[in-house]
Design a protein around this motif. Structure first.
Motif, PDB file in Angstrom:
ATOM      1  N   SER A 106      -6.546  13.821  -4.566  1.00  0.00           N
ATOM      2  CA  SER A 106      -7.653  13.085  -5.179  1.00  0.00           C
ATOM      3  C   SER A 106      -7.538  13.089  -6.705  1.00  0.00           C
ATOM      4  O   SER A 106      -7.815  12.074  -7.352  1.00  0.00           O
ATOM      5  CB  SER A 106      -8.997  13.653  -4.741  1.00  0.00           C
ATOM      6  OG  SER A 106      -9.138  14.996  -5.139  1.00  0.00           O
ATOM      7  N   LEU A 107      -7.110  14.191  -7.280  1.00  0.00           N
ATOM      8  CA  LEU A 107      -6.921  14.215  -8.738  1.00  0.00           C
ATOM      9  C   LEU A 107      -5.768  13.320  -9.155  1.00  0.00           C
ATOM     10  O   LEU A 107      -5.807  12.677 -10.206  1.00  0.00           O
ATOM     11  CB  LEU A 107      -6.696  15.650  -9.216  1.00  0.00           C
ATOM     12  CG  LEU A 107      -7.931  16.540  -9.153  1.00  0.00           C
ATOM     13  CD1 LEU A 107      -7.571  17.974  -9.507  1.00  0.00           C
ATOM     14  CD2 LEU A 107      -9.034  16.025 -10.059  1.00  0.00           C
ATOM     15  N   TRP A 108      -4.727  13.234  -8.326  1.00  0.00           N
ATOM     16  CA  TRP A 108      -3.610  12.309  -8.612  1.00  0.00           C
ATOM     17  C   TRP A 108      -4.082  10.859  -8.572  1.00  0.00           C
ATOM     18  O   TRP A 108      -3.712  10.036  -9.402  1.00  0.00           O
ATOM     19  CB  TRP A 108      -2.485  12.553  -7.617  1.00  0.00           C
ATOM     20  CG  TRP A 108      -1.247  11.751  -7.843  1.00  0.00           C
ATOM     21  CD1 TRP A 108      -0.806  11.207  -9.018  1.00  0.00           C
ATOM     22  CD2 TRP A 108      -0.271  11.401  -6.864  1.00  0.00           C
ATOM     23  NE1 TRP A 108       0.384  10.538  -8.819  1.00  0.00           N
ATOM     24  CE2 TRP A 108       0.732  10.646  -7.507  1.00  0.00           C
ATOM     25  CE3 TRP A 108      -0.135  11.655  -5.509  1.00  0.00           C
ATOM     26  CZ2 TRP A 108       1.842  10.138  -6.845  1.00  0.00           C
ATOM     27  CZ3 TRP A 108       0.966  11.163  -4.852  1.00  0.00           C
ATOM     28  CH2 TRP A 108       1.944  10.414  -5.515  1.00  0.00           C
ATOM     29  N   MET A 109      -4.929  10.549  -7.581  1.00  0.00           N
ATOM     30  CA  MET A 109      -5.464   9.188  -7.485  1.00  0.00           C
ATOM     31  C   MET A 109      -6.329   8.840  -8.698  1.00  0.00           C
ATOM     32  O   MET A 109      -6.322   7.712  -9.168  1.00  0.00           O
ATOM     33  CB  MET A 109      -6.299   9.033  -6.207  1.00  0.00           C
ATOM     34  CG  MET A 109      -5.519   9.026  -4.936  1.00  0.00           C
ATOM     35  SD  MET A 109      -4.716   7.484  -4.599  1.00  0.00           S
ATOM     36  CE  MET A 109      -6.075   6.470  -4.128  1.00  0.00           C
ATOM     37  N   ILE A 110      -7.087   9.823  -9.182  1.00  0.00           N
ATOM     38  CA  ILE A 110      -7.954   9.570 -10.333  1.00  0.00           C
ATOM     39  C   ILE A 110      -7.126   9.316 -11.585  1.00  0.00           C
ATOM     40  O   ILE A 110      -7.457   8.477 -12.399  1.00  0.00           O
ATOM     41  CB  ILE A 110      -8.933  10.753 -10.535  1.00  0.00           C
ATOM     42  CG1 ILE A 110     -10.001  10.707  -9.456  1.00  0.00           C
ATOM     43  CG2 ILE A 110      -9.572  10.700 -11.908  1.00  0.00           C
ATOM     44  CD1 ILE A 110     -10.934  11.883  -9.475  1.00  0.00           C
ATOM     45  N   MET A 111      -6.031  10.029 -11.730  1.00  0.00           N
ATOM     46  CA  MET A 111      -5.218   9.869 -12.927  1.00  0.00           C
ATOM     47  C   MET A 111      -4.476   8.561 -12.853  1.00  0.00           C
ATOM     48  O   MET A 111      -4.004   7.973 -13.688  1.00  0.00           O
ATOM     49  CB  MET A 111      -4.225  11.006 -13.090  1.00  0.00           C
ATOM     50  CG  MET A 111      -4.877  12.346 -13.193  1.00  0.00           C
ATOM     51  SD  MET A 111      -5.945  12.431 -14.610  1.00  0.00           S
ATOM     52  CE  MET A 111      -6.844  13.877 -14.287  1.00  0.00           C
ATOM     53  N   LEU A 149      -1.647   4.606  -4.927  1.00  0.00           N
ATOM     54  CA  LEU A 149      -1.984   3.355  -4.259  1.00  0.00           C
ATOM     55  C   LEU A 149      -1.258   2.181  -4.908  1.00  0.00           C
ATOM     56  O   LEU A 149      -0.750   1.297  -4.217  1.00  0.00           O
ATOM     57  CB  LEU A 149      -3.496   3.116  -4.278  1.00  0.00           C
ATOM     58  CG  LEU A 149      -3.994   1.913  -3.495  1.00  0.00           C
ATOM     59  CD1 LEU A 149      -3.620   2.034  -2.028  1.00  0.00           C
ATOM     60  CD2 LEU A 149      -5.491   1.756  -3.653  1.00  0.00           C
ATOM     61  N   VAL A 150      -1.161   2.182  -6.225  1.00  0.00           N
ATOM     62  CA  VAL A 150      -0.429   1.121  -6.933  1.00  0.00           C
ATOM     63  C   VAL A 150       1.047   1.171  -6.555  1.00  0.00           C
ATOM     64  O   VAL A 150       1.674   0.137  -6.307  1.00  0.00           O
ATOM     65  CB  VAL A 150      -0.622   1.247  -8.458  1.00  0.00           C
ATOM     66  CG1 VAL A 150       0.258   0.268  -9.204  1.00  0.00           C
ATOM     67  CG2 VAL A 150      -2.078   1.036  -8.834  1.00  0.00           C
ATOM     68  N   LEU A 151       1.618   2.365  -6.492  1.00  0.00           N
ATOM     69  CA  LEU A 151       3.031   2.501  -6.108  1.00  0.00           C
ATOM     70  C   LEU A 151       3.252   2.048  -4.664  1.00  0.00           C
ATOM     71  O   LEU A 151       4.255   1.393  -4.365  1.00  0.00           O
ATOM     72  CB  LEU A 151       3.502   3.943  -6.298  1.00  0.00           C
ATOM     73  CG  LEU A 151       3.593   4.430  -7.740  1.00  0.00           C
ATOM     74  CD1 LEU A 151       3.915   5.920  -7.782  1.00  0.00           C
ATOM     75  CD2 LEU A 151       4.615   3.641  -8.529  1.00  0.00           C
ATOM     76  N   THR A 164       4.916  -2.533 -13.204  1.00  0.00           N
ATOM     77  CA  THR A 164       5.092  -1.405 -12.289  1.00  0.00           C
ATOM     78  C   THR A 164       5.700  -1.861 -10.970  1.00  0.00           C
ATOM     79  O   THR A 164       6.674  -1.278 -10.488  1.00  0.00           O
ATOM     80  CB  THR A 164       3.738  -0.714 -12.022  1.00  0.00           C
ATOM     81  OG1 THR A 164       3.211  -0.229 -13.253  1.00  0.00           O
ATOM     82  CG2 THR A 164       3.881   0.421 -11.046  1.00  0.00           C
ATOM     83  N   SER A 165       5.135  -2.923 -10.394  1.00  0.00           N
ATOM     84  CA  SER A 165       5.629  -3.370  -9.085  1.00  0.00           C
ATOM     85  C   SER A 165       7.044  -3.920  -9.159  1.00  0.00           C
ATOM     86  O   SER A 165       7.858  -3.664  -8.271  1.00  0.00           O
ATOM     87  CB  SER A 165       4.680  -4.403  -8.473  1.00  0.00           C
ATOM     88  OG  SER A 165       4.599  -5.548  -9.275  1.00  0.00           O
ATOM     89  N   SER A 166       7.369  -4.644 -10.232  1.00  0.00           N
ATOM     90  CA  SER A 166       8.737  -5.152 -10.338  1.00  0.00           C
ATOM     91  C   SER A 166       9.718  -4.012 -10.580  1.00  0.00           C
ATOM     92  O   SER A 166      10.852  -4.059 -10.099  1.00  0.00           O
ATOM     93  CB  SER A 166       8.843  -6.208 -11.432  1.00  0.00           C
ATOM     94  OG  SER A 166       8.505  -5.679 -12.689  1.00  0.00           O
ATOM     95  N   ILE A 213      -7.185  -6.930  -3.717  1.00  0.00           N
ATOM     96  CA  ILE A 213      -6.924  -6.130  -2.510  1.00  0.00           C
ATOM     97  C   ILE A 213      -6.920  -4.645  -2.864  1.00  0.00           C
ATOM     98  O   ILE A 213      -7.472  -3.818  -2.138  1.00  0.00           O
ATOM     99  CB  ILE A 213      -5.601  -6.562  -1.852  1.00  0.00           C
ATOM    100  CG1 ILE A 213      -5.742  -7.969  -1.288  1.00  0.00           C
ATOM    101  CG2 ILE A 213      -5.173  -5.590  -0.764  1.00  0.00           C
ATOM    102  CD1 ILE A 213      -4.437  -8.608  -0.867  1.00  0.00           C
ATOM    103  N   GLU A 214      -6.312  -4.304  -4.003  1.00  0.00           N
ATOM    104  CA  GLU A 214      -6.310  -2.907  -4.462  1.00  0.00           C
ATOM    105  C   GLU A 214      -7.733  -2.412  -4.685  1.00  0.00           C
ATOM    106  O   GLU A 214      -8.086  -1.302  -4.274  1.00  0.00           O
ATOM    107  CB  GLU A 214      -5.509  -2.787  -5.760  1.00  0.00           C
ATOM    108  CG  GLU A 214      -5.555  -1.408  -6.378  1.00  0.00           C
ATOM    109  CD  GLU A 214      -5.079  -1.406  -7.819  1.00  0.00           C
ATOM    110  OE1 GLU A 214      -5.594  -0.592  -8.589  1.00  0.00           O
ATOM    111  OE2 GLU A 214      -4.195  -2.213  -8.170  1.00  0.00           O
ATOM    112  N   CYS A 215      -8.553  -3.222  -5.314  1.00  0.00           N
ATOM    113  CA  CYS A 215      -9.953  -2.854  -5.561  1.00  0.00           C
ATOM    114  C   CYS A 215     -10.681  -2.615  -4.244  1.00  0.00           C
ATOM    115  O   CYS A 215     -11.408  -1.631  -4.086  1.00  0.00           O
ATOM    116  CB  CYS A 215     -10.637  -3.943  -6.378  1.00  0.00           C
ATOM    117  SG  CYS A 215     -12.354  -3.600  -6.771  1.00  0.00           S
ATOM    118  N   PHE A 216     -10.469  -3.494  -3.288  1.00  0.00           N
ATOM    119  CA  PHE A 216     -11.090  -3.342  -1.977  1.00  0.00           C
ATOM    120  C   PHE A 216     -10.624  -2.049  -1.304  1.00  0.00           C
ATOM    121  O   PHE A 216     -11.437  -1.304  -0.741  1.00  0.00           O
ATOM    122  CB  PHE A 216     -10.769  -4.555  -1.096  1.00  0.00           C
ATOM    123  CG  PHE A 216     -11.336  -4.462   0.279  1.00  0.00           C
ATOM    124  CD1 PHE A 216     -12.690  -4.668   0.499  1.00  0.00           C
ATOM    125  CD2 PHE A 216     -10.521  -4.162   1.358  1.00  0.00           C
ATOM    126  CE1 PHE A 216     -13.221  -4.569   1.777  1.00  0.00           C
ATOM    127  CE2 PHE A 216     -11.041  -4.063   2.636  1.00  0.00           C
ATOM    128  CZ  PHE A 216     -12.397  -4.269   2.843  1.00  0.00           C
TER     129      PHE A 216
END
Length: 167
Positions: A162-167, A66-68, A32-34, A83-86
């Motif tokens: 919030s629903l977007w973050m959950i998905m 958040l990943v994006l 995803t990040s690359s 860091i993402e988990c935190f």
């Protein structure tokens, strides 16, 4: 917070193997990040068997905001995953605090937020990131519903995000 720090220390000490990393979706997040670094949103994983829709894999979180956002700053590693988990736990704490603050004092909201994030269901599912992320963002959904029921315009935005973050 303690889990994030412990995971980071384990990662830095070399205790994790690359096979273990793939269980947490690091390889999907790296893809995803690359992809984001090259200017497109990944919807397809060309490396799995004959190809696979990446957006359908819950472990990939390829469309998670958040990943994006993290992917804009560099490629993923295990340290980035910690860091993402935190960050997810900070976001969850704020959401739980804001939701509980509607019903009580600042002290009650802080204690309730800490109690929720350190509860047995949350801690028992820490090894399964998609499940724990969905679980700890439920207070944001409750806050969005509460705002919608009180006819606050921000409620639709909070609920949708919030629903977007959950998905």
């Amino acid at each position: 917070v303690i889990t994030s720090v412990a995971s980071f220390l384990k990662t830095e000490s070399g205790s994790y193997s690359f096979m273990h990393d793939s269980l947490f979706g690091v390889s999907y997040r790296f893809l995803t990040s690359s992809s984001v670094q090259h200017g497109f949103i990944p919807l397809w994983d060309p490396y799995s068997v004959f190809g696979y829709p990446l957006s359908t894999l819950i472990d990939s979180s390829s469309l998670n905001p958040l990943v994006l956002l993290i992917s804009l700053f560099g490629t993923y590693s295990v340290t980035t995953l910690v860091i993402e988990c935190f960050l997810f736990f900070v976001i969850a704490f704020v959401g739980t605090y804001l939701w509980l603050r509607q019903y009580g004092s600042i002290f009650t909201a802080c204690i309730g937020s800490i109690a929720f994030l350190t509860s047995a269901p949350v801690l028992a599912t820490l090894s399964d990131f998609p499940t724990v992320y969905s679980m700890i963002l439920i207070p944001w959904v409750a806050l969005g519903i509460q705002f919608c029921l009180t006819r606050k315009l921000v409620g639709i935005a909070v609920l949708s995000f919030s629903l977007w973050m959950i998905m």
